[in-house]
Scaffold this active site. Sequence first.
Site, short mmCIF file in Angstrom:
data_model
loop_
_atom_site.label_atom_id
_atom_site.label_comp_id
_atom_site.label_asym_id
_atom_site.label_seq_id
_atom_site.Cartn_x
_atom_site.Cartn_y
_atom_site.Cartn_z
N ASN A 21 0.80 -1.22 0.00
CA ASN A 21 0.00 0.00 0.00
C ASN A 21 0.84 1.27 0.00
O ASN A 21 0.35 2.33 -0.40
CB ASN A 21 -0.95 0.02 1.20
N GLN A 27 -5.10 -3.44 -2.11
CA GLN A 27 -4.59 -2.43 -3.04
C GLN A 27 -4.56 -2.90 -4.48
O GLN A 27 -4.51 -2.09 -5.39
CB GLN A 27 -3.18 -2.00 -2.61
N CYS A 39 -3.73 4.12 7.65
CA CYS A 39 -4.03 3.53 8.96
C CYS A 39 -2.97 3.83 9.99
O CYS A 39 -3.16 3.57 11.17
CB CYS A 39 -4.22 2.02 8.81
#
Length: 396
Positions: A153, A181, A326
Site C-alpha cells: 500500500n 490495493q 491507517c
Amino acid sequence: MSAERIIYLDNNATTQVDPAVVDAMLPWLREGYGNPSSAYRLGRQANEAIEEARARVATLLGCAPSEILFTSCGSESINTAIQAALALDPDRTHVITSAVEHSATMKLGEHLARKGHEVTWLPVDRAGRLDLARLEKAIGPETGLVSLLWANNETGVYFPVEEIAELCRAKKVLFHCDAVQAVGKIPIDLHRTRIDFLSVSGHKLHCPKGVGVLYVSKRVRFTPWLRGSQENARRGGTQNVASIVALGKAAEIAAQSLAEEQTRVRALRDRFEAGILAQVPGVEVNGDREHRLPNTTSLAFDGIEAEGALILLDERGVCCSAGSACTSGSVHPSHVLKAMGFSTPRARASLRFSFGRFNTEADVDAALEIVPAVVAKLRAASPGAGPVITANLAVA
C-alpha cells in the site's frame, strides 16, 4: 489555483465515490429498506440485490459467487481469513507473513505471537521484493498459514502472488492474500491462481467506506469469526444492503476500467514522477519501479520532513500521504521503508502519491508546480540540515 480546488493524490488511502455507485445504492437507502433475511417482497428484493452484487464481485475476481463473503472492511476480511485458517488445525500454529504488511495483518500477527503462536516475519530487499527461497525454507510441518499482500500500500511493489500460491499448494499450506490495493488496478483471476483466502476493501474501489469482501475458496473448510445465520452462516449480522449493492456496482465499473488503470492512470503517475525527478534535486523512488501498481509512487525527498510537507501541501490543496492511512497519526517512520533497509531520515522524508481514474492531466500540472515549491520552501527553512539522507538514496 482556486483555494477550493482539491488535487487528490491519495487514492491508496481511499477513493472518491463514483457517482454511478451512489446512484446504485440510493434506492436501497430509501424505499428498499427491507431486511434481506425476511420472506416478504421487500426482503426478497434486498436479497436479490445482494446476490446480484455478489455475482458482480465474483466476475471482477474470477471466481464463483458462492465463494464471495461480504464483510465490513478489508481489515475484517484479513482478520477473519487468518483466524479461520488457524482454526482448521490447532496443531499448526505457525504463521508466515512479511515485515511490510498492512497494519491489520501486522497487529494481528503481534497479537498471535503474544498468545503463543510462532510468527515468521519475512524480510524484503531494498526494492521491496520478497525472496521466494526464504519463504519456501520457512514453511514447516507446523505452518498453518502464509498471509502476504499482493501489492504494497505504500510503495505499490508487487509480491509474486501466482508463484507464492503454487508454492503453498505444493507444500499443502493455506495461503491468504491481502489484495486490498491490487483489486481493480490489475487483472485477478482466482479460477487460475490457487489462493485460499483473499481480502478486498470497497473504499479502494470508488465505493463508500464500511463494506468489504472475503473470498473463501470452495476447496477450503471455513470457520466463521462472527457467528450468525447471514451470508450462508459464514458471517453474522444483518447485511448492509445499500453498501453491498454499491460494492457490486463499483466492482462492475472496476472490471470495465482495468485497461484505463493500466494506461491512462499509469501515464499520469509516470508523468508526475518523471516531472518531480527532473525538477527537484535529491529525490529517489522508493521500491521496484517495474513491478509495482500502475498508480503508485513513493518518493524520498532529501532534506525535508514529510510531516511538514503534508501540512504545506494540504494548505495548497494537494492530498498525499507519508505512508499507510491507517498509521498516518503515528510519530514513527514507515515500517515498510524501514523494513526495506532505509534510514529513519529517509523514511521520514518520503511521500506517497497515488493516482486514480478521476485524476486529470490538470491535476498533474498543478502538482508539478506545487510539490517542487513546497520542497524548496522546506529546504530553505533549514539551510543547515544538509544532505541528510544522500548516503541512503540508492535502491537495489
